[in-house]
Write a protein that holds these residues in place. Sequence first.
Motif, PDB file in Angstrom:
ATOM      1  N   ASP A 162       2.373  10.483  57.819  1.00 43.18           N
ATOM      2  CA  ASP A 162       2.236   8.966  56.737  1.00 43.18           C
ATOM      3  C   ASP A 162       0.704   8.801  56.181  1.00 43.18           C
ATOM      4  N   ARG A 163       0.247   8.898  57.429  1.00 43.30           N
ATOM      5  CA  ARG A 163      -1.379   8.402  56.567  1.00 43.30           C
ATOM      6  C   ARG A 163      -1.721   9.531  56.364  1.00 43.30           C
ATOM      7  N   TYR A 164      -1.399  10.707  56.713  1.00 44.41           N
ATOM      8  CA  TYR A 164      -2.253  11.849  55.974  1.00 44.41           C
ATOM      9  C   TYR A 164      -2.097  12.046  55.046  1.00 44.41           C
ATOM     10  N   LEU A 165      -0.396  12.748  54.820  1.00 47.17           N
ATOM     11  CA  LEU A 165      -0.019  13.088  53.939  1.00 47.17           C
ATOM     12  C   LEU A 165       0.935  11.938  52.393  1.00 47.17           C
ATOM     13  N   LEU A 166       0.752  10.540  53.117  1.00 47.92           N
ATOM     14  CA  LEU A 166       1.208   9.234  51.900  1.00 47.92           C
ATOM     15  C   LEU A 166       0.096   8.513  51.455  1.00 47.92           C
ATOM     16  N   GLU A 215      -5.701   9.358  54.092  1.00 43.96           N
ATOM     17  CA  GLU A 215      -6.620   8.838  54.874  1.00 43.96           C
ATOM     18  C   GLU A 215      -7.178  10.677  55.143  1.00 43.96           C
ATOM     19  N   PRO A 216      -8.345  10.266  55.375  1.00 47.18           N
ATOM     20  CA  PRO A 216      -9.225  11.543  55.345  1.00 47.18           C
ATOM     21  C   PRO A 216      -9.169  11.105  57.306  1.00 47.18           C
ATOM     22  N   LEU A 217      -9.023  12.868  58.163  1.00 50.60           N
ATOM     23  CA  LEU A 217      -8.486  12.588  59.497  1.00 50.60           C
ATOM     24  C   LEU A 217     -10.048  13.980  60.431  1.00 50.60           C
ATOM     25  N   ILE A 247      -4.901  15.771  63.605  1.00 45.45           N
ATOM     26  CA  ILE A 247      -2.690  15.829  62.962  1.00 45.45           C
ATOM     27  C   ILE A 247      -2.312  16.171  63.777  1.00 45.45           C
ATOM     28  N   ALA A 248      -3.010  17.161  64.946  1.00 48.06           N
ATOM     29  CA  ALA A 248      -3.165  18.022  65.645  1.00 48.06           C
ATOM     30  C   ALA A 248      -1.466  16.839  66.540  1.00 48.06           C
ATOM     31  N   PRO A 249      -1.544  16.159  67.038  1.00 44.30           N
ATOM     32  CA  PRO A 249      -0.126  15.148  68.144  1.00 44.30           C
ATOM     33  C   PRO A 249       1.529  15.842  66.846  1.00 44.30           C
TER      34      PRO A 249
END
Length: 354
Positions: free
Chosen positions: A102-106, A109-111, A116-118
């Motif tokens: 959700d942090r990455y796609l909604l 947030e930059p990672l 996002i590997a987990p």
Amino acid sequence: MRKSLALTVVLLSAVTPFVPAASADQSEGASRDGCGSSALSAAADALAAKFDDHQFVFMGSTHGDAKIEEFLGCLVTRPAFQRRATDIVTEWASSGQQKLLDRYLLLLEPLPTDGIAPVFLDTDSPTLWTTLPQIRQTIEALREVNRTLEPKKRIRVIGGNEGIDWARIKAPEDFAPYPYKTNLMPHLILDHLAKTPGNRTLVVYGEAHIRYQGKNFMGDFEDALGRSKLFVVGAVRDLHEEERRYLAAMGDPAKPFFADARRFPASQPWPTSLRTSFEEQQSQPLANYIDGLLYLGPDGDRDLTGSIPLSEAQKRELDRRNSFRSDPQRVMRARSQGRDQWFRAHPNDIAPRP
């Protein structure tokens, strides 16, 4: 809920831009979305339209094959899909990493590269999902789509795989609180998504799991919701000459197309590529097993398993995880005996949409 299948494990690394494969009708002019051809765009729009009458659309996931995932990358770029779908449940995403997804796609947030590997690591088939570039391409395609949508309209990816917290696993008995993915899915669909007002979910899962009359969780869905809320898509990924006549009765075998069950030829044998997915090969009409057929064009499919090498750290972690499963019966016994723990946090066991 139905008993699960066996246990396995998964990871990730660098992301590459989404570049769909060339299609047979590129000479007609490629579409300007992520589809690469007007025929693939039309097939995606036809599939998306099934959300008008169904709450859940099921589509076979990639298990190394490139074309089905490239189609998914096309589908998410289509306005027809974006204005209908609210969620995508995927087999390749860990349910235990929902907040990270959700942090990455909604929240966009930059990672860092491996941030996002987990999502891929904490699943049941790490050496498969981690090494497939097309999955990461789909994620990036959807992230770019979500940038253009207002926050409440962004499409959420929901982990449909086992959400094991591997940091807590020190012995086989530590697996007890974690359901298998085939137990998780009925809980996720029936106890959460089916009860969400306005929900329209694409379920991207292995084809062996999403056939009516199969030994899988589809029976749970059909019993609880009725078939009218479900739409199951079977895929023919490329052209085999012996299937040309069957496909030609529904569309042009030189191009991708989508056909619903009303167009299935009744007097011809099913495509071999579909028959191998069913236990009762052709003992009943094809429409008893699927509701629609997606043909992805004549070009040969590609198996991209292993395209992204695992890092040494990833290999070591996989070795550690596999060491707990030297006695698979012990693991299975621990998980089965822990069934009363699986969903004890319900209704808070699935992270709410941020």
